[in-house]
Design an enzyme around this catalytic site. Structure first.
Site, PDB file in Angstrom:
ATOM      1  CB  CYS A 181      -0.911  -0.002   1.237  1.00 10.47           C
ATOM      2  SG  CYS A 181      -1.919   1.487   1.410  1.00 10.47           S
ATOM      3  N   GLY A 182       0.863   1.991  -1.083  1.00 10.18           N
ATOM      4  CA  GLY A 182       1.769   3.132  -1.232  1.00 10.18           C
ATOM      5  C   GLY A 182       1.505   4.240  -0.241  1.00 10.18           C
ATOM      6  CG  ASN A 183      -1.868   6.727  -0.286  1.00  6.25           C
ATOM      7  OD1 ASN A 183      -0.993   7.383  -0.849  1.00  6.25           O
ATOM      8  ND2 ASN A 183      -3.103   6.666  -0.748  1.00  6.25           N
TER       9      ASN A 183
ATOM     10  CG  ASN B 188      -0.375  -3.464  -4.926  1.00  6.59           C
ATOM     11  OD1 ASN B 188       0.444  -2.936  -5.685  1.00  6.59           O
ATOM     12  ND2 ASN B 188      -1.140  -2.738  -4.146  1.00  6.59           N
TER      13      ASN B 188
ATOM     14  CG  ASN C 235      -5.279  -2.731  -6.570  1.00 13.05           C
ATOM     15  OD1 ASN C 235      -6.090  -2.569  -5.681  1.00 13.05           O
ATOM     16  ND2 ASN C 235      -4.174  -3.450  -6.400  1.00 13.05           N
TER      17      ASN C 235
ATOM     18  CD  GLU D 194      -6.992   0.254  -2.121  1.00 12.44           C
ATOM     19  OE1 GLU D 194      -6.054  -0.170  -1.431  1.00 12.44           O
ATOM     20  OE2 GLU D 194      -7.539   1.368  -1.932  1.00 12.44           O
TER      21      GLU D 194
ATOM     22  CB  CYS E 132      -5.138   3.588  -4.521  1.00 11.96           C
ATOM     23  SG  CYS E 132      -4.173   2.064  -4.629  1.00 11.96           S
ATOM     24  N   GLY E 133      -2.120   4.892  -3.228  1.00 13.70           N
ATOM     25  CA  GLY E 133      -0.757   5.316  -3.556  1.00 13.70           C
ATOM     26  C   GLY E 133      -0.117   4.494  -4.648  1.00 13.70           C
ATOM     27  CB  THR E 134       0.337   0.864  -5.272  1.00 14.31           C
ATOM     28  OG1 THR E 134      -0.980   0.478  -4.862  1.00 14.31           O
ATOM     29  CG2 THR E 134       1.327   0.563  -4.159  1.00 14.31           C
TER      30      THR E 134
END
Length: 299
Positions: A60-62, A146, A180, A198, A207-209
């Site tokens: 999870c990027g965030n 992911n 995603n 997501e 969504c960071g990624t």
């Protein structure tokens, strides 16, 4: 976000899937969209992330920026370090971006263009049709730890995005582990807008990624420059991404705030969460709301 390092004994035996589902619903009328755990991994530190449905995500990027802040403040006190997530290593850098938040972090994410969670992709799947998903849109697949599918659009249609996100659940041949899905709108070469459905969550504000994946797609398609920071906006705010391509190696750095909203204590009885105490981080929220207001004034 739970400091499972400090709460090590209290976490023993917890059903994390059930805990995640309960935690995400404990904050109505504004439910959370995931559970983050800061944990030890050998001599280092790691993030575990659970979606609202209780499933565990690889990355999870965030979330990793938030865990990075907690780990740095409580255990490391250094500006560069490694966090693990989903069995992979992610280089973290504490950064200073005046006007966003004093606590801003960058995470470098290695990008793969083929993986076994998208068997139809082969070596590379860029701007290709998936008629089973949509008759005219063209999609690009990337794996950032992911899986992500990105479609460039002229305008973001949130209803269509939701419809396709739900459709993915029915296409097990194409998406054996889910996916995603993001719509990418290129507003100009250095400003993107991204909307994401997501996996395990649904339509999300941020969504960071997904923002990282969408930036990478824009660069690979020649719609944005490589090696330069690009503003990536969504309904939750804005981050900066820069994509570096060296031969077959692709890495994109995601930079954004890690803002605390509140802290406190919870009690979990195995079925239900009770909020015992809560203290808002008022000053941080003021800074971030000011930042969001400045974005709304931009053209």
């Amino acid at each position: 976000m739970v400091d499972a390092i400090a709460a090590d004994e209290a976490m023993v035996g917890i059903d994390l899937a059930a805990f995640s589902r309960a935690a995400c619903q404990a904050f109505w009328p504004t439910p959370l969209d995931g559970l983050l755990l800061a944990v030890r991994r050998g001599e280092g530190f790691a993030m575990r992330m659970f979606n609202t449905d209780g499933s565990e995500a690889e990355m999870c990027g965030n979330g990793i920026r938030c865990v990075a802040r907690l780990v740095r403040e409580r255990y490391l006190q250094t500006d560069t370090f490694i966090l693990h997530s989903g069995g992979k290593e992610y280089p973290i850098t504490h950064k200073a971006y005046p006007g966003i938040n004093p606590e801003t972090f960058g995470v470098e994410i290695a990008i793969r263009l083929a993986a076994d969670d998208f068997p139809k992709g082969g070596e590379r799947f860029l701007e290709q049709p998936i008629p089973e998903l949509h008759p005219t849109l063209r999609f690009s697949y990337l794996n950032l730890g992911n899986p992500h599918l990105v479609a460039q659009v002229q305008e973001v249609d949130f209803a269509l995005l939701t419809q396709l996100g739900e459709r993915i659940k029915e296409l097990g041949e194409w998406f054996p582990r889910g996916m995603n899905l993001s719509f990418l709108q290129v507003q100009n070469p250095e400003r993107l807008f991204v909307a994401t459905y997501e996996r395990g969550v649904g339509l999300t504000n941020s969504c960071g990624t997904a923002m990282t994946a969408s930036t990478t797609v824009a660069v690979l398609l020649g719609l944005a420059p490589a090696g330069r920071e690009i503003e990536v906006h969504n309904r939750g705010g804005m981050v900066r991404c820069s994509c570096r391509i060296e031969g077959e190696k692709i890495a994109t750095c995601l930079v954004g705030n890690a803002t605390y909203e509140a802290g406190g204590e919870l009690h979990w009885d195995g079925c239900r969460i009770t909020r015992l105490s809560e203290e808002p981080f008022t000053r941080e929220q003021e800074l971030y709301n000011r930042f969001l207001a400045s974005l709304q004034r931009e053209p």
